[in-house]
Design a protein around this motif. Sequence first.
Motif, PDB file in Angstrom:
ATOM      1  N   SER A 267      38.006  26.265  54.862  1.00 54.21           N
ATOM      2  CA  SER A 267      38.834  27.468  54.714  1.00 54.21           C
ATOM      3  C   SER A 267      39.270  27.459  53.322  1.00 54.21           C
ATOM      4  CB  SER A 267      39.971  27.713  55.463  1.00 54.21           C
ATOM      5  OG  SER A 267      40.716  28.918  55.389  1.00 54.21           O
ATOM      6  N   ILE A 269      40.569  29.537  49.699  1.00 52.16           N
ATOM      7  CA  ILE A 269      41.228  30.642  48.892  1.00 52.16           C
ATOM      8  C   ILE A 269      40.435  31.855  48.517  1.00 52.16           C
ATOM      9  CG2 ILE A 269      42.923  31.375  47.132  1.00 52.16           C
ATOM     10  CD1 ILE A 269      44.123  28.471  47.046  1.00 52.16           C
ATOM     11  N   LYS A 270      40.826  32.929  48.725  1.00 53.89           N
ATOM     12  CA  LYS A 270      40.145  34.160  48.389  1.00 53.89           C
ATOM     13  C   LYS A 270      39.830  34.162  46.758  1.00 53.89           C
ATOM     14  CE  LYS A 270      39.731  39.211  49.026  1.00 53.89           C
ATOM     15  NZ  LYS A 270      40.495  40.329  49.429  1.00 53.89           N
ATOM     16  N   GLY A 271      38.409  34.377  46.695  1.00 48.12           N
ATOM     17  CA  GLY A 271      38.206  34.428  45.366  1.00 48.12           C
ATOM     18  C   GLY A 271      37.519  32.918  44.558  1.00 48.12           C
ATOM     19  N   ASN A 273      35.198  29.870  44.508  1.00 45.04           N
ATOM     20  CA  ASN A 273      33.578  29.562  44.818  1.00 45.04           C
ATOM     21  C   ASN A 273      33.378  28.403  45.395  1.00 45.04           C
ATOM     22  OD1 ASN A 273      30.869  28.708  43.967  1.00 45.04           O
ATOM     23  ND2 ASN A 273      30.715  30.905  43.317  1.00 45.04           N
ATOM     24  N   GLY A 313      41.224  25.044  45.917  1.00 44.01           N
ATOM     25  CA  GLY A 313      40.953  26.156  46.442  1.00 44.01           C
ATOM     26  C   GLY A 313      40.769  25.796  48.009  1.00 44.01           C
ATOM     27  N   VAL A 346      31.776  27.699  55.174  1.00 36.18           N
ATOM     28  CA  VAL A 346      33.118  28.319  54.959  1.00 36.18           C
ATOM     29  C   VAL A 346      33.243  28.711  56.444  1.00 36.18           C
ATOM     30  CG1 VAL A 346      34.143  30.366  54.246  1.00 36.18           C
ATOM     31  CG2 VAL A 346      32.514  29.223  52.752  1.00 36.18           C
TER      32      VAL A 346
END
Length: 347
Positions: A267, A269-271, A273, A313, A346
């Motif tokens: 999992s 963090i949003k954004g 890559n 991330g 992911v």
Amino acid sequence: MFEVKEEDILNRMLESIPKDIDKRKDSSLIYNALAPAAQEIAKIRSDMDRFLSYSFASEDMPEEYLDLKAMEYGLTRKPATYAVKLGIFTDADGNLMDIPLNSRFSIDKINYEAIEKIEKGKYKMKCETLGAAGNYEAGALLPIEYVEELGTAKLTESLESGIEVEDNEKLFNRLMLKIKTPATSGNKYHYLNWALAVDGVGAAKVFPLANGLGTVKVVIADSDKKAASSELVEKTAAYIEELRPIGANVTVVSAIEKPINITADVSIIKGVNLANVQSEFRSLLTEYLKSIAFDTEYISIAKIGNILLSTTGVIDYKNLKVNGELANIALDNEDIAVLGTVNLGVI
């Protein structure tokens, strides 16, 4: 210990001047004469503290001082070396052909020179740049000077790896190893220090009595903590042979690479890559595996999980597997763990 503030030095100097002499700040001749001297004395005392600290070995000290400290124990910093690769040359019909010795070729702005003929069409190509830059994987070479009848020129396998000059951390670790593991009369630590002194050897493991009385087995890895080349094994064996006690039967072999393949779902963090996460995770894993070379009997899945969580991330993970298992991976005596594949999905 020695450092004293400039103002304190100046005040003590002024106190030694008779009271009936003018020593007013910034205006008197005495003050203006003593102030620069106090400044220089303060600097000297500060340098004394710094140089005292350099008398105690540290990986953070300037290179020249660590070199001097290492020399006290008979150690010298390993120099950078040139990479030597195999070059294969063919004519326009695809037949192997000879080229003039000292012919120069280029690949991605890195130059190589033909220094020795192995057999027809095959040459040792020495990189003109010191260090790891010459460890180019493979590819087409371009002639710098015209070579008559040349069809193709290819750079292929590595014959001798190019090595960067030994950094402070590695030299400091060798120094600490020599200090903490007394090497005498051909004991285990003697062989360990002899092996690590060879240019290109990055890790070693010694097995006394490996094949009975009077036998010693030395397992080595290269500077990247991977399997050693046959040339490095031979060079290490020759070096130890010069130093070993009479009567000892010494065998030097390469470490056996054990690929460590990782799969997991993460999992993030949003954004962020996923490719960047995977790249950083690979880098962290590689450094971790290098740091534990020959120092552990297994690869900890928990440690790998911690490294994954410390990757930029990553919030969490599940389904972490090492070599397809939800468990630690055992290493045999001569194994050295190297990173294989890393596949992250992911959540």
